[in-house]
Design a protein around this motif. Structure first.
Motif, PDB file in Angstrom:
ATOM      1  N   UNK A   1     -26.788 -29.728   4.464  1.00 28.42           N
ATOM      2  CA  UNK A   1     -26.781 -28.300   4.797  1.00 28.42           C
ATOM      3  C   UNK A   1     -25.540 -27.925   5.609  1.00 28.42           C
ATOM      4  N   UNK A   2     -25.012 -26.762   5.282  1.00 26.06           N
ATOM      5  CA  UNK A   2     -23.857 -26.205   5.979  1.00 26.06           C
ATOM      6  C   UNK A   2     -24.249 -24.831   6.473  1.00 26.06           C
ATOM      7  N   UNK A   3     -23.893 -24.562   7.734  1.00 16.49           N
ATOM      8  CA  UNK A   3     -24.157 -23.266   8.335  1.00 16.49           C
ATOM      9  C   UNK A   3     -22.858 -22.725   8.914  1.00 16.49           C
ATOM     10  N   UNK A   4     -22.548 -21.459   8.601  1.00 17.51           N
ATOM     11  CA  UNK A   4     -21.364 -20.804   9.167  1.00 17.51           C
ATOM     12  C   UNK A   4     -21.810 -19.679  10.092  1.00 17.51           C
ATOM     13  N   UNK A   5     -21.133 -19.564  11.216  1.00 14.76           N
ATOM     14  CA  UNK A   5     -21.454 -18.520  12.180  1.00 14.76           C
ATOM     15  C   UNK A   5     -21.164 -17.147  11.603  1.00 14.76           C
ATOM     16  N   UNK A   6     -22.045 -16.211  11.875  1.00  8.70           N
ATOM     17  CA  UNK A   6     -21.847 -14.830  11.447  1.00  8.70           C
ATOM     18  C   UNK A   6     -20.585 -14.228  12.054  1.00  8.70           C
ATOM     19  N   UNK A   7     -20.076 -14.840  13.130  1.00  9.00           N
ATOM     20  CA  UNK A   7     -18.861 -14.337  13.769  1.00  9.00           C
ATOM     21  C   UNK A   7     -17.644 -14.456  12.850  1.00  9.00           C
ATOM     22  N   UNK A   8     -17.746 -15.286  11.808  1.00 10.85           N
ATOM     23  CA  UNK A   8     -16.645 -15.424  10.846  1.00 10.85           C
ATOM     24  C   UNK A   8     -16.596 -14.255   9.867  1.00 10.85           C
ATOM     25  N   UNK A   9     -17.693 -13.546   9.722  1.00 12.67           N
ATOM     26  CA  UNK A   9     -17.736 -12.442   8.763  1.00 12.67           C
ATOM     27  C   UNK A   9     -16.734 -11.370   9.180  1.00 12.67           C
TER      28      UNK A   9
END
Length: 190
Positions: free
Chosen positions: A121-129
């Motif tokens: 699983x990979x999770x990206x922070x919403x701050x990158x949006x």
């Protein structure tokens, strides 16, 4: 984003209430167009000085809607993020990194992304949006590389060498992170 008020559809004035920080700037030089942009967490709407308060409220709502629509087109959902991961894996990692899930999360405020290799699983922070695509691609590629190599040793960094914007993306993220830090304490001579 700029719009000619005489050629745009009407909008519900109650939409303006959704905005938390809206600054309206009137300009005597501006004759016909209304424009809006984001400045940090604030929305700035530029209007002609002659516009009435009712027109101002209506146009703030119209421009908030337009900005929201524009931003939603720029921010991919989880499905698009998974497709992007598959493309990046194929392009830079010979398709060897195959995540079981890739998604945006809102509970990562100190990391840009994370990976659990055992689960895939990979999770990206919403701050990158909303950040440039090459930055999001770099973070996603970084996490994909962790599916193949858990740590940050030389073998890991060799996997990222083919991505041409690694250093630029890292510099961008460092700049964003530095901008969020409190100012260092000042000494007596400062």
């Amino acid at each position: 984003m700029s719009v000619d008020p005489e050629r745009s559809p009407t909008s519900d004035p109650s939409r303006a209430e959704r905005a938390s920080a809206v600054e309206v700037r009137r300009s005597a030089r501006r004759r016909r167009t209304v424009s809006a942009h984001r400045e940090g967490d604030r929305t700035v709407v530029l209007i002609p000085a002659r516009m009435s308060e009712a027109e101002e409220r209506r146009w703030v709502g119209v421009m908030l809607d337009k900005l929201a629509a524009q931003e939603s087109r720029r921010r991919p959902g989880d499905a698009e993020l998974a497709e992007r991961a598959e493309r990046l894996s194929g392009q830079y990692l010979a398709g060897r990194a195959r995540p079981a899930s890739v998604r945006w999360v809102t509970n990562q405020n100190t990391r840009w992304g994370s990976c659990t290799p055992a689960e895939g699983s990979i999770r990206l922070s919403h701050r990158l949006q909303g950040m440039p695509e090459y930055v999001v691609d770099y973070v996603l590629l970084h996490e994909l590389a962790h599916l193949l190599v858990p740590g940050h040793g030389p073998r890991f960094w060799r996997l990222l060498e083919p991505y041409p914007r690694t250093e630029r993306a890292r510099g961008y993220l460092e700049g964003v992170a530095a901008g969020r830090l409190p100012d260092p304490p000042r000494g007596p001579g400062d």
